[in-house]
Motif scaffolding. Sequence first.
Motif, PDB file in Angstrom:
ATOM      1  N   VAL B  56    -115.101   0.217 -36.429  1.00  0.00           N
ATOM      2  CA  VAL B  56    -113.973   0.086 -37.344  1.00  0.00           C
ATOM      3  C   VAL B  56    -113.361   1.450 -37.638  1.00  0.00           C
ATOM      4  N   LEU B  57    -114.219   2.415 -37.899  1.00  0.00           N
ATOM      5  CA  LEU B  57    -113.748   3.769 -38.182  1.00  0.00           C
ATOM      6  C   LEU B  57    -113.072   4.376 -36.963  1.00  0.00           C
ATOM      7  N   ASP B  58    -113.688   4.178 -35.802  1.00  0.00           N
ATOM      8  CA  ASP B  58    -113.103   4.689 -34.558  1.00  0.00           C
ATOM      9  C   ASP B  58    -111.705   4.126 -34.330  1.00  0.00           C
ATOM     10  N   SER B  59    -111.575   2.812 -34.492  1.00  0.00           N
ATOM     11  CA  SER B  59    -110.281   2.187 -34.197  1.00  0.00           C
ATOM     12  C   SER B  59    -109.210   2.695 -35.156  1.00  0.00           C
ATOM     13  N   THR B  60    -109.598   2.941 -36.414  1.00  0.00           N
ATOM     14  CA  THR B  60    -108.624   3.456 -37.380  1.00  0.00           C
ATOM     15  C   THR B  60    -108.210   4.884 -37.033  1.00  0.00           C
ATOM     16  N   LEU B  61    -109.188   5.711 -36.691  1.00  0.00           N
ATOM     17  CA  LEU B  61    -108.877   7.101 -36.364  1.00  0.00           C
ATOM     18  C   LEU B  61    -108.145   7.191 -35.019  1.00  0.00           C
ATOM     19  N   ASP B  62    -108.469   6.282 -34.111  1.00  0.00           N
ATOM     20  CA  ASP B  62    -107.749   6.253 -32.836  1.00  0.00           C
ATOM     21  C   ASP B  62    -106.267   5.963 -33.065  1.00  0.00           C
ATOM     22  N   LYS B  66    -103.003   8.070 -32.045  1.00  0.00           N
ATOM     23  CA  LYS B  66    -102.008   7.511 -31.138  1.00  0.00           C
ATOM     24  C   LYS B  66    -100.653   7.360 -31.798  1.00  0.00           C
ATOM     25  N   GLU B  67    -100.651   6.952 -33.073  1.00  0.00           N
ATOM     26  CA  GLU B  67     -99.381   6.651 -33.730  1.00  0.00           C
ATOM     27  C   GLU B  67     -98.710   7.890 -34.309  1.00  0.00           C
ATOM     28  N   LEU B  68     -99.510   8.847 -34.775  1.00  0.00           N
ATOM     29  CA  LEU B  68     -98.917   9.978 -35.469  1.00  0.00           C
ATOM     30  C   LEU B  68     -97.973  10.792 -34.593  1.00  0.00           C
ATOM     31  N   PRO B  69     -98.332  11.112 -33.343  1.00  0.00           N
ATOM     32  CA  PRO B  69     -97.372  11.837 -32.510  1.00  0.00           C
ATOM     33  C   PRO B  69     -96.029  11.134 -32.404  1.00  0.00           C
ATOM     34  N   ALA B  70     -96.071   9.802 -32.238  1.00  0.00           N
ATOM     35  CA  ALA B  70     -94.826   9.039 -32.140  1.00  0.00           C
ATOM     36  C   ALA B  70     -94.037   9.115 -33.449  1.00  0.00           C
ATOM     37  N   LEU B  71     -94.745   8.911 -34.553  1.00  0.00           N
ATOM     38  CA  LEU B  71     -94.083   8.977 -35.852  1.00  0.00           C
ATOM     39  C   LEU B  71     -93.532  10.378 -36.110  1.00  0.00           C
ATOM     40  N   LEU B  72     -94.283  11.384 -35.623  1.00  0.00           N
ATOM     41  CA  LEU B  72     -93.863  12.769 -35.855  1.00  0.00           C
ATOM     42  C   LEU B  72     -92.566  13.078 -35.120  1.00  0.00           C
ATOM     43  N   THR B  73     -92.523  12.748 -33.833  1.00  0.00           N
ATOM     44  CA  THR B  73     -91.324  13.051 -33.064  1.00  0.00           C
ATOM     45  C   THR B  73     -90.132  12.262 -33.581  1.00  0.00           C
ATOM     46  N   ALA B  74     -90.399  11.048 -34.096  1.00  0.00           N
ATOM     47  CA  ALA B  74     -89.309  10.248 -34.641  1.00  0.00           C
ATOM     48  C   ALA B  74     -88.814  10.815 -35.970  1.00  0.00           C
ATOM     49  N   ALA B  75     -89.704  11.489 -36.686  1.00  0.00           N
ATOM     50  CA  ALA B  75     -89.373  11.919 -38.046  1.00  0.00           C
ATOM     51  C   ALA B  75     -88.948  13.385 -38.123  1.00  0.00           C
ATOM     52  N   THR B  76     -89.283  14.185 -37.122  1.00  0.00           N
ATOM     53  CA  THR B  76     -89.007  15.614 -37.224  1.00  0.00           C
ATOM     54  C   THR B  76     -87.736  16.013 -36.489  1.00  0.00           C
ATOM     55  N   ARG B  99    -105.986   1.186 -44.496  1.00  0.00           N
ATOM     56  CA  ARG B  99    -106.442   2.392 -43.809  1.00  0.00           C
ATOM     57  C   ARG B  99    -106.821   3.472 -44.820  1.00  0.00           C
ATOM     58  N   ALA B 100    -106.000   3.613 -45.834  1.00  0.00           N
ATOM     59  CA  ALA B 100    -106.282   4.623 -46.864  1.00  0.00           C
ATOM     60  C   ALA B 100    -107.543   4.258 -47.632  1.00  0.00           C
ATOM     61  N   ARG B 101    -107.705   2.968 -47.937  1.00  0.00           N
ATOM     62  CA  ARG B 101    -108.895   2.533 -48.676  1.00  0.00           C
ATOM     63  C   ARG B 101    -110.146   2.732 -47.841  1.00  0.00           C
ATOM     64  N   LEU B 102    -110.067   2.381 -46.565  1.00  0.00           N
ATOM     65  CA  LEU B 102    -111.225   2.541 -45.684  1.00  0.00           C
ATOM     66  C   LEU B 102    -111.649   4.001 -45.571  1.00  0.00           C
ATOM     67  N   LEU B 103    -110.695   4.882 -45.317  1.00  0.00           N
ATOM     68  CA  LEU B 103    -111.024   6.290 -45.141  1.00  0.00           C
ATOM     69  C   LEU B 103    -111.566   6.895 -46.442  1.00  0.00           C
TER      70      LEU B 103
END
Lengths: 204, 204
Positions: B56-62, B66-76, B99-103
């Motif tokens: 569960v932790l792995d899938s969240t961190l994965d 994976k998503e942050l680079p996409a969100l970053l390029t879209a947002a910056t 995700r925030a609660r789990l982490l």
Amino acid sequence: MNAPDMRTQLLTAATRRFARQGYAGTSLQAIADDVGVAKPSIVYWFPTKAALREAVLDSTLDRWQKELPALLTAATTGPDRFTGGLAAVVSFFQEDPDRARLLTRECLDRPEAMRERLRAHLNPWMGVVTTFIRMGQAEGRVRPDLDPEAWVLHLVLLVLSSFALGPVAEVTLPPGKQDLEQRRLAELLRVARASLYLDAGTPR
Amino acid sequence: MNAPDMRTQLLTAATRRFARQGYAGTSLQAIADDVGVAKPSIVYWFPTKAALREAVLDSTLDRWQKELPALLTAATTGPDRFTGGLAAVVSFFQEDPDRARLLTRECLDRPEAMRERLRAHLNPWMGVVTTFIRMGQAEGRVRPDLDPEAWVLHLVLLVLSSFALGPVAEVTLPPGKQDLEQRRLAELLRVARASLYLDAGTPR
DNA sequence: CCTACCGATCGGTAGG
DNA sequence: CCTACCGATCGGTAGG
């Protein structure tokens, strides 16, 4: 004579366990072992595990209500009332970081129940603080676009998470030569002032 | 063909349960009931409850990686690189507050283990962000007394706790006419910019 | 992926 | 505040 002491010992052990392992992750047996009594003895002082949880939360929030006024008057005699107030909140959690962990866990475990409790314990002085902030805005010292209630909420969240989770994330501060907690708190204070005051670029 | 789907269903149900009730507060039976299988079937996919937790932790961190680079390029692509980066982190948790609660729970439950994981998942782009901040300091746009690593840490903590605990503390924002989450996020963004830039008083 | 089952531990009770 | 004990549930196994 040492009967009330037993209750206190159980509360202290339970607070520590609930803060570090969570309510569901803590057995009454573990708490009994910490204090050195038999498990059914806990039931003598607290009828159920849920009642022990309430008592732990009550004692922590009671300490907030009792200690914060003292810390506030001690900290707000300086030139900067808000920085002093923040220092008081910081002191409360610095005194025992398990308080931050416990409150964080309770918010996660029982959001609705905690909402009611925080309404009683946080709202009273929330009104006081936001009134001062709005005065500061009228005087032109505090940023006009600041949202008083939301700002206070975020600052409390920041202090809470800094003590509850900060030690975990401290590894992301590798080049720290000085004490890591001190460095964290210094930046926390800086963020608070910079986000509050218009002239925070030159604080002194 | 739908065998990998079973695994995914279990991961999804477990993530939700672990985030909302915690690892210790969640039984394998409850997860099995959510998905509609027998309890021992979980063991077929994940040898132990602890292994399910890791997955569960792995899938969240994965997903973070994976998503942050996409969100970053879209947002910056906008005029403000840092605000865009923050918006990316916000989007990640806004997409699923669990995700925030789990982490948050994992940091509380297993501080040492999470330190190692965050070192791997957070440090890579921590270096990128702090480099940009130091460039901004050299150019005189970013406050010179800002501690880059500590500032990023606190901003992540602020976003995390705002999504994990914010809904609970929302009662302290009584006079809100507009949407409370929107008001929270607006102030969060304001705090971030005001604590970062020297001229944040006149952002536009 | 299921049925049947197991030892261990859980919160809590009885009775003193 | 203790000993003895109970039903329920826990994670996990056996065997298919």
